[in-house]
Write an enzyme that holds these catalytic residues in place. Structure first.
Site, PDB file in Angstrom:
ATOM      1  CE  LYS A  44      -3.311  -1.279  -0.614  1.00  0.00           C
ATOM      2  NZ  LYS A  44      -3.658  -2.137  -1.785  1.00  0.00           N
ATOM      3  CG  HIS A  99       4.922  -6.404  -0.892  1.00  0.00           C
ATOM      4  ND1 HIS A  99       4.942  -5.126  -1.374  1.00  0.00           N
ATOM      5  CD2 HIS A  99       3.693  -6.893  -1.206  1.00  0.00           C
ATOM      6  CE1 HIS A  99       3.782  -4.860  -1.959  1.00  0.00           C
ATOM      7  NE2 HIS A  99       3.010  -5.905  -1.876  1.00  0.00           N
ATOM      8  NE  ARG A 121       0.131   6.532   0.503  1.00  0.00           N
ATOM      9  CZ  ARG A 121      -1.064   6.140   0.094  1.00  0.00           C
ATOM     10  NH1 ARG A 121      -1.294   4.851  -0.150  1.00  0.00           N
ATOM     11  NH2 ARG A 121      -2.039   7.009  -0.090  1.00  0.00           N
ATOM     12  CB  SER A 129      -3.809   2.642   1.753  1.00  0.00           C
ATOM     13  OG  SER A 129      -3.951   2.015   0.504  1.00  0.00           O
TER      14      SER A 129
END
Ligand code: PPS
Length: 284
Positions: A44, A99, A121, A129
């Site tokens: 995300k 990831h 982020r 998110s």
């Protein structure tokens, strides 16, 4: 967290069905080519966005709209091989996303031939998110209450485990890799400059016209309406017709859901865990 939705291997949470411990272990010896490019993210954080940007940079057929290939087939996930591709026989340059934490990534990446783009982020927006995504994604456990999700997020009991460990791991080992760090927020602030930086890192020369197309097609609204970019057909992941991977695409959405107390708790953990790192996020 329920074992139906995640399994833990070597201190890290994975999605079942698409991965298993043997496969994850085999990736340590995954043969990396110098021409490979890996997008590395915590979930995300802008994975699909960066997948799309790379696909647009590398494939003329994507830029001009003549090729119908979906992003997931251009920039597949290393550890979740959705379409059962034979990665070894893919032509160069291969693009991957992952990831994985640094300590489970292919060893060959440390030879520094292949390039790594890490996108981070601001973690409040990541948690929010994640929360919204989990409501409609079959592959995620539905967590009815944001407070429960936030507690799990802060203690690393979500997919890909701890956001703090993920960012710290890749950042503090950056000298071992040929790596470019970017933030979701800088992409939002000035996408054109970010794309130029990415091209520079990749050694890709685009014409002014090509660059304009990449930037235009990577803007949220255009990606959202492009089925190749928004994973619209991935009904194995998401309920059809619900928010897809492109939900809102803004900075500061956490303010719409977090209470003051939750935000303060989050700040406290963030400051404790990240104070020695130079990461400065734009929070709103
Ligand atoms: S995943 O499941 O890990 O692959 O998800 P990921 O792609 O990392 O993150 C999804 C969030 O990224 C936002 N997104 C974008 N924001 C701005 N511009 C563009 N072009 C864009 N593409 C994807 C997406 O909307 C998700 O964030 P939220 O806040 O939920 O909208």
């Amino acid at each position: 967290p329920s074992e139906e939705f995640m399994f833990r291997h070597k201190g890290f949470y994975f999605l079942p069905d698409l991965a298993n411990p043997e496969y994850i272990d085999s990736l340590e010896h995954f043969v990396v080519r110098d021409s490979d490019v890996f997008v590395v993210t915590f979930p995300k954080s802008g994975t699909v966005w960066m997948q799309n940007i790379l696909s647009l940079i590398y494939y003329e057929g994507h830029r001009d709209g003549t090729a119908k290939t979906e992003t997931i087939d251009r920039v597949p996930w290393l550890e979740y091989n959705f379409n059962k591709m034979d990665y070894g026989s893919r032509p160069s340059p291969r693009l991957f996303s992952t990831h994985l934490p640094y300590y489970l990534a292919p060893r060959d990446l440390r030879n520094k031939g292949a390039k790594v783009i890490y996108v981070a982020r601001n973690p409040k927006d990541v948690a929010v998110s994640y929360f919204h995504f989990s409501k409609h994604a079959f592959i995620f456990e539905k967590v009815p209450d944001f407070n429960i999700l936030m507690e799990r997020f802060l203690s690393g009991k979500v997919l890909a485990s701890s956001w703090f460990d993920h960012v710290r791991g890749w950042y503090t080992h950056r000298a071992d890799y040929n790596i470019l760090f970017l933030t979701y927020e800088e992409l939002k602030k000035d996408l054109r400059s970010a794309v130029l930086k990415i091209c520079d890192f990749l050694g890709k020369q685009l014409t002014e016209k090509e660059l304009n197309v990449v930037v235009e097609k990577a803007v949220f609204d255009n990606m959202k309406s492009d089925p190749r970019s928004n994973y619209e057909d991935k009904t194995c992941i998401l309920e059809k017709g619900r928010d897809n991977f492109l939900r809102r695409g803004t900075v500061g959405d956490w303010k719409n859901i977090m209470t003051v107390a939750q935000s303060e708790k989050f700040n406290k953990v963030f400051n404790e865990k990240m104070k020695d790192l130079p990461f400065k996020f734009i929070w709103d």
